[in-house]
Design an enzyme around this catalytic site. Structure first.
Site, PDB file in Angstrom:
ATOM      1  N   HIS A   1      -7.282   4.625  -4.205  1.00  0.00           N
ATOM      2  CA  HIS A   1      -8.483   5.133  -3.529  1.00  0.00           C
ATOM      3  C   HIS A   1      -8.582   6.642  -3.662  1.00  0.00           C
ATOM      4  O   HIS A   1      -7.590   7.368  -3.668  1.00  0.00           O
ATOM      5  CB  HIS A   1      -8.587   4.670  -2.074  1.00  0.00           C
TER       6      HIS A   1
ATOM      7  N   ASP B   1       0.700  15.356   6.308  1.00  0.00           N
ATOM      8  CA  ASP B   1      -0.218  15.040   5.210  1.00  0.00           C
ATOM      9  C   ASP B   1      -1.401  16.006   5.244  1.00  0.00           C
ATOM     10  O   ASP B   1      -2.473  15.685   5.751  1.00  0.00           O
ATOM     11  CB  ASP B   1      -0.689  13.593   5.352  1.00  0.00           C
TER      12      ASP B   1
ATOM     13  N   TYR C   1       0.845  -1.196   0.000  1.00  0.00           N
ATOM     14  CA  TYR C   1       0.000   0.000   0.000  1.00  0.00           C
ATOM     15  C   TYR C   1       0.879   1.243   0.000  1.00  0.00           C
ATOM     16  O   TYR C   1       1.685   1.441   0.921  1.00  0.00           O
ATOM     17  CB  TYR C   1      -0.912   0.007   1.232  1.00  0.00           C
TER      18      TYR C   1
ATOM     19  N   GLU D   1     -10.921  10.023  -2.189  1.00  0.00           N
ATOM     20  CA  GLU D   1     -11.672  10.415  -0.996  1.00  0.00           C
ATOM     21  C   GLU D   1     -12.520  11.646  -1.257  1.00  0.00           C
ATOM     22  O   GLU D   1     -12.284  12.386  -2.216  1.00  0.00           O
ATOM     23  CB  GLU D   1     -10.709  10.677   0.157  1.00  0.00           C
TER      24      GLU D   1
ATOM     25  N   ASP E   1      -5.590  10.471  -2.943  1.00  0.00           N
ATOM     26  CA  ASP E   1      -6.159  11.646  -2.278  1.00  0.00           C
ATOM     27  C   ASP E   1      -7.548  11.984  -2.835  1.00  0.00           C
ATOM     28  O   ASP E   1      -8.398  11.111  -2.935  1.00  0.00           O
ATOM     29  CB  ASP E   1      -5.187  12.821  -2.390  1.00  0.00           C
TER      30      ASP E   1
ATOM     31  N   GLU F   1     -13.552   5.955   6.523  1.00  0.00           N
ATOM     32  CA  GLU F   1     -12.357   6.330   7.275  1.00  0.00           C
ATOM     33  C   GLU F   1     -12.677   6.737   8.706  1.00  0.00           C
ATOM     34  O   GLU F   1     -13.673   7.432   8.973  1.00  0.00           O
ATOM     35  CB  GLU F   1     -11.637   7.475   6.553  1.00  0.00           C
TER      36      GLU F   1
ATOM     37  N   ASN G   1      -8.853   0.575   7.896  1.00  0.00           N
ATOM     38  CA  ASN G   1      -7.595   1.300   7.984  1.00  0.00           C
ATOM     39  C   ASN G   1      -7.078   1.236   9.422  1.00  0.00           C
ATOM     40  O   ASN G   1      -7.516   1.989  10.281  1.00  0.00           O
ATOM     41  CB  ASN G   1      -7.785   2.751   7.539  1.00  0.00           C
TER      42      ASN G   1
ATOM     43  N   ASP H   1      -2.677   5.542  -2.645  1.00  0.00           N
ATOM     44  CA  ASP H   1      -3.492   6.671  -2.209  1.00  0.00           C
ATOM     45  C   ASP H   1      -3.495   7.717  -3.327  1.00  0.00           C
ATOM     46  O   ASP H   1      -2.440   8.183  -3.757  1.00  0.00           O
ATOM     47  CB  ASP H   1      -2.871   7.245  -0.936  1.00  0.00           C
TER      48      ASP H   1
ATOM     49  N   ARG I   1     -13.341   6.259  -0.761  1.00  0.00           N
ATOM     50  CA  ARG I   1     -13.179   6.537   0.664  1.00  0.00           C
ATOM     51  C   ARG I   1     -14.042   7.729   1.051  1.00  0.00           C
ATOM     52  O   ARG I   1     -14.078   8.738   0.349  1.00  0.00           O
ATOM     53  CB  ARG I   1     -11.713   6.835   0.962  1.00  0.00           C
TER      54      ARG I   1
ATOM     55  N   CYS J   1      -4.848  14.295   6.444  1.00  0.00           N
ATOM     56  CA  CYS J   1      -4.846  12.899   6.865  1.00  0.00           C
ATOM     57  C   CYS J   1      -6.173  12.569   7.522  1.00  0.00           C
ATOM     58  O   CYS J   1      -6.737  13.378   8.285  1.00  0.00           O
ATOM     59  CB  CYS J   1      -3.703  12.663   7.842  1.00  0.00           C
TER      60      CYS J   1
END
Length: 297
Positions: A117, A63, A48, A119, A92, A192, A216, A90, A162, A127
């Site tokens: 993913h 982040d 990942y 989000e 974002d 999340e 997660n 990721d 996400r 983050c």
């Protein structure tokens, strides 16, 4: 291992096969090519690429949306090239609106990732385990998911939706958003930062029959650190351990530097480190020697 002349065998199809197997698929986080190789060499079936770790390693910063999509894709490309196992990355927010998502998905796909993913945070994002997050409207995010589905050229590229809405709008809204993202075409759902085991169980109960689910296991984050057998019992399909490798590297480097600072040389720290020869073997020097012989004039 990702040798220089290796040709990974259908990593996207392999990822889908792994997700369909009984029990959750464990994906440790990697923040660069070296940490990715270590994950693979430890025997894990998937890597990942953590956005948190990528930001920390490339920028030395938290982040909070500082990296561009180009920087993230470049890191994904290097990680993919370093290993033969599938890489989930990721991506974002997709770095903009639905049109930006089209390009983001295409660039990640060209980089060779097996899954990514997206989000539903407002840009610049944070983050998922930090405070102060904000989310875009559910319909806007559903449009971004539809754009991602339309943009991928390989139907095996895994698209994970996400939602960070639990901390902003509550768990009911987060679950409703996840359902909407599944309807928009997401392959896997990722709610999340639930903050209690009851909330984790509720996410699983309400969504596990809708699509495969991500848990997660953010080391030190807001979600309770429940055992893997409990995660399996609840029906999660993919478990991310996003930043443990980054934290371990930080602790190791700090300890080494403390010894060097105090003693003037690293001699007393060397017994706990890989040897020079062992490290060069780990990163593939024997393969280079073989290729030098193979292609010598």
């Amino acid at each position: 291992m990702g040798d220089l002349l290796s040709r990974p065998n259908a990593p996207r199809a392999r990822l889908r096969e792994l997700l369909a197997a009984p029990g959750p698929l464990v994906a440790p986080g990697a923040y660069d090519a070296l940490s990715a190789r270590l994950v693979e060499q430890a025997g894990f079936d998937v890597v990942y690429m953590t956005g948190f770790g990528t930001t920390a390693s490339l920028a030395g910063r938290p982040d909070v949306g500082l990296l561009s999509g180009t920087e993230m894709v470049d890191n994904a490309r290097r990680i993919v090239a370093a290993v033969d196992v599938p890489v989930i990355a990721d991506a974002d927010t997709g770095y903009g609106n639905a049109i930006n998502v089209v390009r983001t998905v295409q660039l990640y796909e060209q980089a060779g990732v097996a899954g990514l993913h997206l989000e539903d945070q407002v840009m610049p994002k944070k983050c998922g385990h930090m405070s102060g997050k904000a989310v875009i409207g559910v319909e806007e995010m559903a449009g971004k998911i539809r754009a991602a589905v339309a943009a991928r050229r390989d139907p095996d590229l895994l698209l994970i939706a996400r939602t960070d809405a639990a901390a902003v709008e509550g768990l009911d809204a987060a679950i409703a958003r996840a359902r909407a993202y599944a309807d928009a075409g997401a392959d896997v759902l990722f709610v999340e930062a639930p903050t209690s085991e009851d909330d984790i169980a509720r996410v699983a109960a309400e969504l596990r029959d809708v699509a495969p689910l991500v848990f997660n296991w953010a080391e030190g984050g807001r979600t309770p650190p429940i055992p893997l057998d409990r995660i399996a019992e609840l029906g999660f399909s993919l478990v991310l351990y996003p930043i443990g490798t980054l934290l371990a590297a930080t602790a190791g480097i700090r300890s080494f530097l403390e010894t060097l600072r105090a003693e003037g040389t690293p001699t007393s720290a060397l017994p706990g480190l890989p040897t020079f020869e062992g490290f060069t073997d780990l990163i593939g020097l024997p393969e280079v020697h073989d290729l030098e012989q193979r292609f010598a004039p």
